[in-house]
Design a protein around this motif. Structure first.
Motif, PDB file in Angstrom:
ATOM      1  N   LYS A 164      25.654  80.033 -12.548  1.00  0.00           N
ATOM      2  CA  LYS A 164      26.613  79.186 -11.865  1.00  0.00           C
ATOM      3  C   LYS A 164      27.302  78.282 -12.875  1.00  0.00           C
ATOM      4  O   LYS A 164      26.748  78.027 -13.948  1.00  0.00           O
ATOM      5  CB  LYS A 164      25.796  78.292 -10.925  1.00  0.00           C
ATOM      6  N   LYS A 165      28.437  77.739 -12.524  1.00  0.00           N
ATOM      7  CA  LYS A 165      29.173  76.843 -13.427  1.00  0.00           C
ATOM      8  C   LYS A 165      28.263  75.713 -13.919  1.00  0.00           C
ATOM      9  O   LYS A 165      28.212  75.401 -15.091  1.00  0.00           O
ATOM     10  CB  LYS A 165      30.377  76.261 -12.688  1.00  0.00           C
ATOM     11  N   ASP A 166      27.561  75.083 -13.005  1.00  0.00           N
ATOM     12  CA  ASP A 166      26.725  73.933 -13.398  1.00  0.00           C
ATOM     13  C   ASP A 166      25.247  74.320 -13.457  1.00  0.00           C
ATOM     14  O   ASP A 166      24.377  73.479 -13.338  1.00  0.00           O
ATOM     15  CB  ASP A 166      26.946  72.760 -12.434  1.00  0.00           C
ATOM     16  N   GLY A 167      24.995  75.610 -13.642  1.00  0.00           N
ATOM     17  CA  GLY A 167      23.606  76.064 -13.715  1.00  0.00           C
ATOM     18  C   GLY A 167      22.977  75.761 -15.068  1.00  0.00           C
ATOM     19  O   GLY A 167      23.663  75.332 -16.003  1.00  0.00           O
ATOM     20  N   VAL A 168      21.672  75.968 -15.155  1.00  0.00           N
ATOM     21  CA  VAL A 168      20.946  75.662 -16.388  1.00  0.00           C
ATOM     22  C   VAL A 168      20.502  76.963 -17.057  1.00  0.00           C
ATOM     23  O   VAL A 168      19.818  77.777 -16.437  1.00  0.00           O
ATOM     24  CB  VAL A 168      19.695  74.795 -16.088  1.00  0.00           C
ATOM     25  N   HIS A 169      20.912  77.132 -18.299  1.00  0.00           N
ATOM     26  CA  HIS A 169      20.511  78.302 -19.069  1.00  0.00           C
ATOM     27  C   HIS A 169      19.373  77.886 -20.004  1.00  0.00           C
ATOM     28  O   HIS A 169      19.498  76.894 -20.717  1.00  0.00           O
ATOM     29  CB  HIS A 169      21.696  78.832 -19.862  1.00  0.00           C
ATOM     30  N   PHE A 170      18.290  78.642 -20.001  1.00  0.00           N
ATOM     31  CA  PHE A 170      17.118  78.256 -20.798  1.00  0.00           C
ATOM     32  C   PHE A 170      17.216  78.700 -22.258  1.00  0.00           C
ATOM     33  O   PHE A 170      16.295  78.461 -23.029  1.00  0.00           O
ATOM     34  CB  PHE A 170      15.831  78.804 -20.157  1.00  0.00           C
ATOM     35  N   GLY A 171      18.319  79.348 -22.619  1.00  0.00           N
ATOM     36  CA  GLY A 171      18.502  79.778 -24.006  1.00  0.00           C
ATOM     37  C   GLY A 171      18.224  78.670 -25.017  1.00  0.00           C
ATOM     38  O   GLY A 171      17.447  78.858 -25.958  1.00  0.00           O
TER      39      GLY A 171
END
Lengths: 218, 586
Positions: free
Chosen positions: A110-117
């Motif tokens: 999502k646009k404001d989602g969190v990526h754990f990279g």
């Protein structure tokens, strides 16, 4: 008993921030390479959400892809969930155990989602063995989710009958990590413009409840 | 503990809810329906059905030798009056087609449900067939759940339908139903008394005169099933906004609900024979009718036959898996969007003995007719040493055909795994012996059915429930089949294997070489990773030719070993001509 009961406890501290509200479906995409514990992590997250009283859907693929190939698992929970697959661009979280695999799933976020990279280097920094990487990431993930701490710990115990202490330690390392030391966290908090106060409040409540419940357990 | 107590309290007051996969839900539902006998051969994505059933002590459950055997065992049990189930993947049902087609004629006694799991998108399969056609071809009722909760309910309905209409029933899953999980409310088991087996030659002995009469019974049954399709709640109309209406079945229903929550839907749970009147009525109720299905135009073709006007998918949707985000494109009549990225290629595990065998076959530049299993992964470069893969058991028979077409070519070998050999390779070996075909056939014996997750088979001496049983001795069996030479070698001893292969390839005899070494996933033994001496490395990358996930090119142009993944098998050491890799002694 109030804080200890997972089923009722969950409702007490549903986050009012941008991500978490019980009113909509929460989408988590786990990905990595076969053998990294991707499916196990997804299974635990699904079980915790179930124990917290949510409707849960989860999807994954077994067989050939597990032989060192790409592995992905979708976990969705909320008041009601239809599709077992997260639609493109709807993932609140991409929890990746491998940088290259994580990068491939950016379009799912999502646009404001969190990526754990950006969290991947933490594994090495914290001196976590590869086989406990999934529990550590579940700890990190738990900071964002309206799911009670003791339900996580209970599910971990069930999922890993061996090495319980180490799994618990790695989970808590992720769950309790000092936000100041978590550089990427700053960026993420900023991306929740408006939700950060609620987030902060939840960290406080979260920790308080943990302290209380661990006393109760003993 | 307080938390556990609180959780238990919850489970006793509310109906019990479990997080079940579609496969587990089928097992649970069948157990609740009083299932007594179940049989299967492992195959993704259906494997977990029998693994889940094995946990219910009331069910007589087995891994059968193959799907044909599994079907016949379940069929016999149904004739004997016990509710029975056979489970398999789509291509597994092909193996059982012979008995299935005629079982449609004889009918059953107690309920018989055939669970078949298709694999749209070919996550772990050799083809992408749409098994719904089997219901039309065999004239059998077809039930299609959309998710685990429905899988549990529908398998129970399938047993009722089976007994009401005296017919086997197909319960079709797809990967996203079989391998998705959902919170499912479960019930308790209700057992029916066994229905006595009545000797009835006209019904159960399919000779021409009897079968002609039974064909009539099948057609009459279809007429009654069509009437049932109109009434059954398995086919349900959900009227919401009438501007847009979907006709669908299976997991596609959930994608519609996700993407067009306001639209009306005719959801077919009993999808063959069709409920023509219900479909026509629904078509009249909505302004725009859209048919959504995965793979073949099974519903589309039928609706065209009914003369209905509707929007069908762009033909590109007949390929691959359907995903929720595809729905708007379908409604707009657009082509399927391209997959955003390629998946990482699966490889043989580090420590896998197949790698050693394929490195030898590669060095000898042999043409290899392969088969279905982990070892099919030997086809991908750089190993690139499997040159055909068709279906279970074809490794030996395609070898024979190839050699008959190329009589002078002795550099062809047939390869298959231990479980596959027992499944359907034995007949190919007997055929080669009988028809005087010389050659070399390899059985890669890793003591398990590895690709599907290490299920036992007759040569392991263990059953589905891990009970001890008589062990099938492969070398004795091959000798009994008439192979002139049966050699057993350690699969990881590449020097011995290479020498043996060279010798046997020169002889005009039929040889079976059993290359034996247990699957690494079973033993998980680890030795230290070899020591790398960069100063001796000539960057020839010969060590990378074995396609091991633990060794790769490094940033400095040499190689690096991932010590966490390395099992210390030292296959890479064997390939290094410059002594840059030194085995570590324990």
């Amino acid at each position: 008993m109030g804080v200890g009961g997972c089923a009722t406890g969950a409702r007490q501290w549903i986050w009012t921030g941008k991500i978490m509200s019980a009113q909509r479906v929460v989408n988590i995409l786990f990905c990595g390479v076969g053998g990294q514990g991707v499916l196990k992590a997804a299974e635990i997250a699904g079980l915790v959400a179930l124990r917290a009283g949510y409707a849960v859907r989860k999807s994954e693929v077994h067989g050939m892809s597990q032989r060192g190939g790409s592995v992905e698992s979708h976990v969705r929970f909320g008041p009601a969930v239809h599709s077992p697959l997260i639609p493109e661009g709807a993932a609140d979280f991409v929890v990746c155990f491998d940088a290259a695999e994580g990068a491939k799933y950016r379009h799912m976020l999502k646009k404001d989602g969190v990526h754990f990279g950006p969290f991947l280097p933490l594994v090495r920094q914290q001196g976590i063995e590869p086989r406990y990487e999934n529990t550590f990431f579940l700890g990190l993930l738990s900071r964002y989710l309206p799911l009670p701490r003791d339900a996580w710990l209970h599910a971990l115990e069930q999922a890993f009958p061996r090495a319980q202490a180490e799994n618990r330690r790695c989970f808590l390392l992720g769950a309790e990590m000092d936000a100041g030391r978590l550089k990427a966290e700053d960026r993420i908090l900023q991306s929740f413009a408006g939700g950060s106060y609620a987030l902060f409040a939840c960290f406080v409540v979260n920790n308080l409840i943990f302290i209380l419940s661990s006393v109760a357990v003993r | 503990m307080l938390n556990a107590a609180a959780l238990n309290m919850k489970t006793t007051t509310a109906p019990q809810r479990k997080l079940l996969s579609g496969d587990e839900a089928v097992a649970r539902g069948a157990w609740e329906a009083g299932l007594k006998v179940a049989a299967s051969y492992p195959g993704t994505p259906a494997t977990e059905i029998l693994e889940a059933l094995a946990l219910y002590s009331e069910v007589d459950a087995q891994w059968s030798v193959n799907e044909k055997v599994a079907f016949e065992v379940a069929y016999g049990a149904a004739l004997g009056g016990a509710r029975s189930l056979m489970a398999c993947k789509h291509v597994g049902l092909n193996v059982a087609m012979d008995p299935l087609m005629t079982a449609a004629y004889t009918g059953i006694n107690a309920g018989l449900v055939v669970v078949v799991a298709d694999d749209p998108g070919l996550h772990s399969s050799q083809n992408e067939q749409d098994t719904r056609w089997v219901s039309r071809y065999a004239k059998l009722p077809l039930v299609e759940p959309a998710d685990p909760a429905e899988a549990r309910e529908y398998v129970q309905a399938a047993f009722e339908i089976s007994e009401q209409f005296d017919t086997p029933v197909l319960l079709r899953l797809t990967t996203r139903v079989a391998h998705s999980k959902q919170d499912v409310a479960v019930g308790t088991r209700a057992v029916q008394p066994n229905r006595p087996f009545q000797r009835d030659a006209v019904k159960y002995v399919m000779v021409p005169a009897h079968a002609a009469a039974r064909h009539r019974a099948v057609e009459e049954r279809l007429v009654r099933l069509r009437a049932f399709a109109e009434k059954t709640p398995l086919n349900r109309v959900e009227l919401r906004d009438r501007a847009l209406g979907f006709v669908t079945a299976g997991v596609a229903y959930l994608y519609i609900r996700e993407t067009f929550p306001e639209a009306s839907v005719l959801k077919l749970g009993f999808s063959y024979p069709f409920c023509d009147q219900k479909i026509r009525d629904f078509a009249r109720l909505v302004n725009e009718l859209v048919v959504v299905e995965e793979l073949d135009p099974f519903l589309e073709d039928h609706l065209r036959g009914l003369g209905l006007t509707f929007k069908a998918r762009h033909p590109s949707f007949q390929l691959g898996e359907l995903r929720p985000e595809h729905l708007p494109a379908i409604v707009r009549g657009e082509a399927k969007p391209a997959k955003p990225f390629p998946a990482r290629r699966p490889v043989l595990c580090s420590g896998c003995a197949h790698r050693a065998v394929f490195s030898v076959l590669r060095d000898l530049q042999l043409t290899v007719t392969g088969d279905i299993g982990c070892y099919t992964l030997g086809a991908a470069p750089p190993l690139a040493s499997v040159h055909t893969c068709l279906c279970m058991g074809a490794g030996f028979t395609v070898h024979e055909g190839l050699r008959r077409a190329l009589p002078g070519d002795r550099r062809i070998v047939g390869v298959m795994g231990d479980s596959t050999f027992i499944h359907s390779g034995i007949t190919g070996l007997i055929n080669a012996v009988y028809n005087r075909m010389p050659g070399v056939l390899l059985i890669l014996d890793n003591a398990t059915t590895a690709m599907t997750g290490a299920q036992p088979h007759p040569a392991t001496g263990r059953t589905l429930r891990d009970e001890p049983t008589r062990t099938l001795v492969l070398e004795d069996l091959c000798r009994a089949c008439g192979a002139e030479h049966v050699d057993v070698v350690d699969a990881k001893d590449t020097a011995a294997l290479k020498q043996l292969l060279q010798q046997r390839l020169e002889e005009r005899a039929l040889t079976v070489i059993i290359a034996r070494s247990p699957c690494w996933q079973l033993v998980r033994t680890k030795a230290g990773a070899p020591e790398f001496k960069p100063e001796l490395c000539q960057a020839c990358y010969e060590c990378l030719e074995i396609d091991c996930p633990a060794i790769s090119k490094s940033e400095d142009g040499l190689i690096k070993i991932d010590t966490a993944r390395c099992t210390g098998c030292n296959l890479c050491v064997e390939r290094c001509a410059y002594e840059a890799l030194i085995p570590r002694r324990a």
